[in-house]
Motif scaffolding. Structure first.
Motif, PDB file in Angstrom:
ATOM      1  N   VAL A  86      71.284  24.091 -11.597  1.00 26.41           N
ATOM      2  CA  VAL A  86      70.424  24.166 -12.792  1.00 26.41           C
ATOM      3  C   VAL A  86      69.749  25.530 -12.989  1.00 26.41           C
ATOM      4  CG1 VAL A  86      70.019  21.698 -13.156  1.00 26.41           C
ATOM      5  CG2 VAL A  86      68.484  22.918 -11.661  1.00 26.41           C
ATOM      6  N   LEU A  88      69.084  28.724 -15.373  1.00 26.01           N
ATOM      7  CA  LEU A  88      69.029  28.897 -16.821  1.00 26.01           C
ATOM      8  C   LEU A  88      70.062  29.959 -17.200  1.00 26.01           C
ATOM      9  CD1 LEU A  88      65.158  28.847 -17.160  1.00 26.01           C
ATOM     10  CD2 LEU A  88      66.774  26.946 -17.367  1.00 26.01           C
ATOM     11  N   PRO A  89      71.030  29.568 -18.039  1.00 21.53           N
ATOM     12  CA  PRO A  89      72.194  30.442 -18.253  1.00 21.53           C
ATOM     13  C   PRO A  89      71.882  31.766 -18.945  1.00 21.53           C
ATOM     14  CG  PRO A  89      72.328  28.476 -19.639  1.00 21.53           C
ATOM     15  CD  PRO A  89      71.168  28.280 -18.707  1.00 21.53           C
ATOM     16  N   TRP A  90      70.706  31.869 -19.610  1.00 15.30           N
ATOM     17  CA  TRP A  90      70.390  33.125 -20.293  1.00 15.30           C
ATOM     18  C   TRP A  90      69.597  34.077 -19.407  1.00 15.30           C
ATOM     19  CZ3 TRP A  90      68.789  28.287 -21.606  1.00 15.30           C
ATOM     20  CH2 TRP A  90      67.459  27.970 -21.332  1.00 15.30           C
ATOM     21  N   PHE A  99      61.635  32.645 -12.001  1.00 13.04           N
ATOM     22  CA  PHE A  99      61.172  31.710 -13.033  1.00 13.04           C
ATOM     23  C   PHE A  99      59.915  30.902 -12.652  1.00 13.04           C
ATOM     24  CE2 PHE A  99      61.879  27.668 -15.496  1.00 13.04           C
ATOM     25  CZ  PHE A  99      61.512  28.194 -16.723  1.00 13.04           C
ATOM     26  N   ILE A 103      56.314  30.651 -14.699  1.00 11.85           N
ATOM     27  CA  ILE A 103      55.720  29.394 -15.172  1.00 11.85           C
ATOM     28  C   ILE A 103      54.329  29.208 -14.564  1.00 11.85           C
ATOM     29  CG2 ILE A 103      55.923  26.869 -14.986  1.00 11.85           C
ATOM     30  CD1 ILE A 103      57.756  28.003 -17.069  1.00 11.85           C
ATOM     31  N   LEU A 131      74.625  37.377 -14.667  1.00 13.16           N
ATOM     32  CA  LEU A 131      74.309  36.105 -15.323  1.00 13.16           C
ATOM     33  C   LEU A 131      74.966  34.963 -14.545  1.00 13.16           C
ATOM     34  CD1 LEU A 131      74.807  36.945 -19.115  1.00 13.16           C
ATOM     35  CD2 LEU A 131      72.660  36.450 -17.950  1.00 13.16           C
ATOM     36  N   ARG A 133      76.900  32.593 -15.316  1.00 17.68           N
ATOM     37  CA  ARG A 133      78.318  32.318 -15.596  1.00 17.68           C
ATOM     38  C   ARG A 133      79.250  33.239 -14.810  1.00 17.68           C
ATOM     39  NH1 ARG A 133      78.507  34.827 -21.697  1.00 17.68           N
ATOM     40  NH2 ARG A 133      78.844  36.974 -21.062  1.00 17.68           N
TER      41      ARG A 133
ATOM     42  N   VAL B 157      67.236  19.883 -15.366  1.00 21.71           N
ATOM     43  CA  VAL B 157      66.399  20.977 -15.874  1.00 21.71           C
ATOM     44  C   VAL B 157      65.006  20.432 -16.188  1.00 21.71           C
ATOM     45  CG1 VAL B 157      66.081  22.600 -17.772  1.00 21.71           C
ATOM     46  CG2 VAL B 157      68.330  22.326 -16.748  1.00 21.71           C
ATOM     47  N   GLN B 174      60.311  28.127 -22.925  1.00 22.12           N
ATOM     48  CA  GLN B 174      61.122  28.722 -21.857  1.00 22.12           C
ATOM     49  C   GLN B 174      62.475  28.048 -21.686  1.00 22.12           C
ATOM     50  OE1 GLN B 174      60.284  31.326 -19.779  1.00 22.12           O
ATOM     51  NE2 GLN B 174      58.348  31.698 -20.778  1.00 22.12           N
ATOM     52  N   VAL B 175      62.574  26.787 -22.050  1.00 20.11           N
ATOM     53  CA  VAL B 175      63.796  26.048 -21.735  1.00 20.11           C
ATOM     54  C   VAL B 175      64.404  25.351 -22.948  1.00 20.11           C
ATOM     55  CG1 VAL B 175      64.694  24.082 -20.454  1.00 20.11           C
ATOM     56  CG2 VAL B 175      63.173  25.694 -19.321  1.00 20.11           C
ATOM     57  N   GLN B 178      65.794  27.551 -25.948  1.00 21.35           N
ATOM     58  CA  GLN B 178      67.024  28.268 -25.604  1.00 21.35           C
ATOM     59  C   GLN B 178      68.219  27.326 -25.483  1.00 21.35           C
ATOM     60  OE1 GLN B 178      64.196  29.445 -24.621  1.00 21.35           O
ATOM     61  NE2 GLN B 178      64.283  31.651 -24.311  1.00 21.35           N
ATOM     62  N   TYR B 179      67.984  26.159 -24.864  1.00 18.42           N
ATOM     63  CA  TYR B 179      69.085  25.212 -24.729  1.00 18.42           C
ATOM     64  C   TYR B 179      69.533  24.696 -26.093  1.00 18.42           C
ATOM     65  CZ  TYR B 179      70.025  24.588 -19.796  1.00 18.42           C
ATOM     66  OH  TYR B 179      70.457  24.782 -18.518  1.00 18.42           O
ATOM     67  N   TYR B 254      73.910  35.891 -26.184  1.00 20.55           N
ATOM     68  CA  TYR B 254      74.743  36.760 -25.347  1.00 20.55           C
ATOM     69  C   TYR B 254      75.189  36.068 -24.065  1.00 20.55           C
ATOM     70  CZ  TYR B 254      70.423  37.155 -22.743  1.00 20.55           C
ATOM     71  OH  TYR B 254      69.307  36.845 -22.020  1.00 20.55           O
ATOM     72  N   TRP B 255      74.384  35.083 -23.636  1.00 23.81           N
ATOM     73  CA  TRP B 255      74.629  34.436 -22.344  1.00 23.81           C
ATOM     74  C   TRP B 255      75.599  33.277 -22.449  1.00 23.81           C
ATOM     75  CZ3 TRP B 255      73.187  29.368 -22.930  1.00 23.81           C
ATOM     76  CH2 TRP B 255      72.300  29.098 -23.998  1.00 23.81           C
ATOM     77  N   HIS B 256      75.943  32.880 -23.664  1.00 18.54           N
ATOM     78  CA  HIS B 256      76.696  31.638 -23.841  1.00 18.54           C
ATOM     79  C   HIS B 256      78.179  31.831 -23.539  1.00 18.54           C
ATOM     80  CE1 HIS B 256      78.053  27.995 -26.107  1.00 18.54           C
ATOM     81  NE2 HIS B 256      77.019  27.527 -25.442  1.00 18.54           N
ATOM     82  N   GLU B 257      78.809  30.759 -23.027  1.00 22.67           N
ATOM     83  CA  GLU B 257      80.247  30.807 -22.696  1.00 22.67           C
ATOM     84  C   GLU B 257      81.082  31.309 -23.876  1.00 22.67           C
ATOM     85  OE1 GLU B 257      81.942  30.347 -19.958  1.00 22.67           O
ATOM     86  OE2 GLU B 257      80.246  29.791 -18.711  1.00 22.67           O
ATOM     87  N   LYS B 259      80.513  33.460 -25.974  1.00 21.01           N
ATOM     88  CA  LYS B 259      80.414  34.891 -26.243  1.00 21.01           C
ATOM     89  C   LYS B 259      81.050  35.727 -25.135  1.00 21.01           C
ATOM     90  CE  LYS B 259      77.973  33.782 -29.748  1.00 21.01           C
ATOM     91  NZ  LYS B 259      78.790  33.511 -30.945  1.00 21.01           N
ATOM     92  N   LYS B 260      81.692  35.054 -24.210  1.00 20.03           N
ATOM     93  CA  LYS B 260      82.333  35.742 -23.091  1.00 20.03           C
ATOM     94  C   LYS B 260      83.530  36.540 -23.605  1.00 20.03           C
ATOM     95  CE  LYS B 260      83.070  34.179 -18.364  1.00 20.03           C
ATOM     96  NZ  LYS B 260      83.122  32.942 -17.580  1.00 20.03           N
TER      97      LYS B 260
END
Lengths: 249, 261
Positions: A86, A88-90, A99, A103, A131, A133, B157, B174-175, B178-179, B254-257, B259-260
């Motif tokens: 888990v 955070l992907p960004w 993180f 928080i 990152l 990924r 999460v 924060q979460v 973005q998700y 930019y971080w998303h699959e 956009k790879k």
């Protein structure tokens, strides 16, 4: 005093799920535990024995229906490592590890320094801007462990953290976890379905039985520390594994 | 080397576009010239082009273009904001969802165009009724996208945030936000297209401002070159506003699959 010796104590902990049409499900009953400060305790048992539920209750993610939990830490601060990392992907590796400090508004130079040391200890320094990924499963889980340690909680709960990894990566991470554990002196509660992993890592192994979920036996692992590759060749290691396997049945 | 390949690819795809459109314009040109098609039915490409240029050089179009762009932007921003807020509230508070969902489904399934006369009665022929139509067309897709995005957050999460004792605002900023972004952006891209449609349709029906007004004016006076030039302009406005959302998406995801590279 009790609170100084034990990190977590549970008294007659129980969890019952009410069902509308069927009989109630007793997930856990009479769980009495005394986890000492700095101890490494694993929890194993057949699936459905409530080992994850027990960990979640201790972690405050679920409420027990009976009994009580006493933490040595007055704020009951704890770190939790989930089966899936888990992340955070960004956020990159360092931002993910940092993180909790963001928080909890604890980004002091001192904490940042400790975070960098932890990243170094986990072998992640050179990936700090990558990152999630771009990381392998094992690396992600390492980041997740560093994240759980970043705010210096005395207790670390781990819910099958290496369950999804291949055997080689898992062995490697076990060694690394022991290294981190001995450097940081945390109390670790570790849920796993691998008997060998439990034996290799732990001071004590808590064996649970199913229906209702309860403690069958707590086995002390008297293998010498520090443990390393040779530990697996120790005849005592095989004996303990055999004993635990028979206990689970 | 890789960079060079990328530029070459880019140039080639541009070339293909130009060739394809050029071919279309050539056939259009030949058809109107060879068949002597009357201008009020189908003007030739060069007539449309000079009308298009004329719209700008005469200075006539600027006010209208601005009016439409202003309505689209304002309506889109308010509609998206409402969609995001409502989507969050719907997921977090059951009674709000129960109370408001029937109206929103009614609003979404009703052909909003049919509500324009009512909006005109209520809010007049000015900019307000247009903005309200646009908002009504933007809100629902954004709301649906926001809800889908919030529902797709992994349960661990949420557990992590609980362990860290994060407060509501931290969890959102924060979460959750973005998700929600990937599905939110899909819905914003639908929303911006809807916003342009809403603006044009509203302008057909009322007022003397905007690209929609140019279209109805050109149609009623049989100025077909101006009509087609106007249509082109609405298409360009549509592309430009869509691209703005698209660029924002590329920046924020930019971080998303997806956009790879």
């Amino acid at each position: 005093m009790e609170s100084t010796k034990y990190s977590v104590v549970t008294k007659n902990l129980g969890k019952v799920y009410k069902n509308l049409l069927k009989d109630d499900t007793v997930a856990l009953t009479d769980i009495n535990l005394e986890i000492e400060n700095g101890e490494f305790v694993s929890i194993i048992g057949p699936s459905g024995c409530g080992k994850s539920t027990l960990l979640k209750i201790i972690g405050g993610l679920e409420k027990p229906t009976s009994g009580e939990i006493i933490y040595s830490d007055p704020e009951n601060k704890l770190g939790f490592v989930f089966q899936d990392s888990v992340l955070l992907p960004w956020k990159n590796v360092r931002e993910n590890a940092e993180f909790p400090l963001v928080i909890q508004k604890k980004r002091s130079p001192e904490n940042e320094k400790r975070l960098d040391e932890l990243l170094e200890l986990a072998g992640l320094t050179e990936f700090s801007t990558a990152l999630p990924r771009e990381l392998s499963g094992g690396m992600k889980q390492r980041v997740s462990i560093v994240r759980a340690l970043s705010y210096d909680a005395p207790l670390l709960l781990m819910d099958e953290p290496f369950g999804a990894l291949d055997a080689l990566t898992r062995d490697h991470l076990n060694l690394q976890l022991l290294k981190i554990w001995s450097k940081t002196g945390k109390t670790i509660l570790f849920v796993t379905h691998s008997i060998e992993e439990a034996t290799f890592l732990s001071d004590r192994v808590l064996v649970m039985a199913t229906r209702p979920g309860r403690i069958r036996e707590i086995v002390t692992i008297d293998l010498p520390r520090p443990r390393n590759e040779d530990t697996r060749n120790n005849p005592r290691f095989a004996e303990l594994n055999k004993y635990l396997r028979e206990l689970i049945g | 080397m890789k960079r060079h390949g990328k530029t070459a690819n880019f140039l080639r795809s541009i070339g293909e576009y130009v060739l394809s459109i050029g071919f279309f314009i050539l056939i259009w040109f030949l058809y109107t010239k060879l068949n002597d098609v009357p201008t009020y039915i189908l003007p030739s490409p060069d007539q449309v082009w000079s009308s298009f240029i004329g719209l700008f050089t005469s200075g006539l179009v600027w006010g209208h273009l601005w009016a439409t762009t202003y309505e689209v932007m304002l309506g889109f921003l308010i509609g998206s904001f409402l969609g995001i807020v409502l989507g969050y509230l719907f997921i977090k508070t059951d009674w709000i969802k129960t109370a408001l969902m029937p109206y929103l489904i009614f609003f979404q399934t009703a052909p909003k165009i049919a509500l324009v006369p009512l909006f005109i009665v209520w809010f007049g022929i000015g900019v307000v009724s247009k903005i309200i139509l646009i908002i009504s067309m933007v809100v629902f897709p954004v709301l649906a996208g926001m809800m889908l995005g919030l529902e797709s957050i992994p349960s661990d999460v949420k557990n992590l945030m609980k362990v860290l004792k994060a407060n509501r605002w931290q969890i959102f900023s924060q979460v959750e936000f973005q998700y929600a972004l990937p599905s939110l952006f899909s819905s914003l891209k639908i929303g911006i297209v809807q916003a342009v449609i809403g603006a044009i349709v509203a302008e057909w029906m009322s007022g003397k401002q905007g690209l929609g007004y140019i279209l109805t004016y050109a149609s009623s006076t049989y100025e077909t070159p101006m009509l087609i030039a106007g249509i082109l302009l609405t298409i360009l406005l549509g592309i430009a506003t869509y691209e703005m959302v698209h660029i924002a998406e590329n920046k924020m995801l930019y971080w998303h699959e997806s956009k790879k590279e």
